[in-house]
Design a protein around this motif. Sequence first.
Motif, mmCIF file in Angstrom:
data_model
loop_
_atom_site.group_PDB
_atom_site.id
_atom_site.type_symbol
_atom_site.label_atom_id
_atom_site.label_comp_id
_atom_site.label_asym_id
_atom_site.label_seq_id
_atom_site.Cartn_x
_atom_site.Cartn_y
_atom_site.Cartn_z
ATOM 1 N N ARG A 14 0.830 -1.194 0.000
ATOM 2 C CA ARG A 14 0.000 0.000 0.000
ATOM 3 C C ARG A 14 0.873 1.255 0.000
ATOM 4 N NH1 ARG A 14 -4.667 1.520 4.371
ATOM 5 N NH2 ARG A 14 -5.040 3.569 3.525
ATOM 6 N N ALA A 15 0.455 2.247 -0.754
ATOM 7 C CA ALA A 15 1.139 3.545 -0.755
ATOM 8 C C ALA A 15 0.360 4.483 0.162
ATOM 9 C CB ALA A 15 1.193 4.107 -2.166
ATOM 10 N N PHE A 16 1.018 5.034 1.153
ATOM 11 C CA PHE A 16 0.363 5.904 2.118
ATOM 12 C C PHE A 16 0.523 7.357 1.690
ATOM 13 C CE2 PHE A 16 1.585 2.075 4.393
ATOM 14 C CZ PHE A 16 0.349 1.682 4.868
ATOM 15 N N THR A 17 -0.545 8.110 1.872
ATOM 16 C CA THR A 17 -0.525 9.510 1.448
ATOM 17 C C THR A 17 0.147 10.421 2.460
ATOM 18 O OG1 THR A 17 -2.732 9.818 2.382
ATOM 19 C CG2 THR A 17 -2.601 9.241 0.053
ATOM 20 N N ASP A 18 0.053 10.072 3.736
ATOM 21 C CA ASP A 18 0.662 10.875 4.785
ATOM 22 C C ASP A 18 0.824 10.005 6.033
ATOM 23 O OD1 ASP A 18 -1.948 10.650 5.672
ATOM 24 O OD2 ASP A 18 -2.410 12.767 5.451
ATOM 25 N N GLU A 20 -0.592 10.131 8.890
ATOM 26 C CA GLU A 20 -1.868 9.803 9.525
ATOM 27 C C GLU A 20 -2.524 8.600 8.843
ATOM 28 O OE1 GLU A 20 -1.047 13.005 8.724
ATOM 29 O OE2 GLU A 20 -0.627 13.627 10.774
ATOM 30 N N ASP A 21 -2.355 8.496 7.531
ATOM 31 C CA ASP A 21 -2.895 7.363 6.786
ATOM 32 C C ASP A 21 -2.218 6.071 7.232
ATOM 33 O OD1 ASP A 21 -4.409 5.991 4.859
ATOM 34 O OD2 ASP A 21 -2.915 6.349 3.288
#
Length: 54
Positions: A14-18, A20-21
């Motif tokens: 998974r690629a996290f956007t920030d 917090e994600d």
Amino acid sequence: MTLVRPTRTTLANRAFTDPEDLIAAVRRGLRQLQCRSKVLDGCLTAAGLIPASP
């Protein structure tokens, strides 16, 4: 033969956007593990540890 498509995603795929994600995904995964105590017991047993009785 029927192929089953995996519906669960792992943190590695998974690629996290920030940040917090990422934190939300980790918390969600930990909550799922709490509901599956046999998975945790199996990990402890495989590591040579004795799971505590509730």
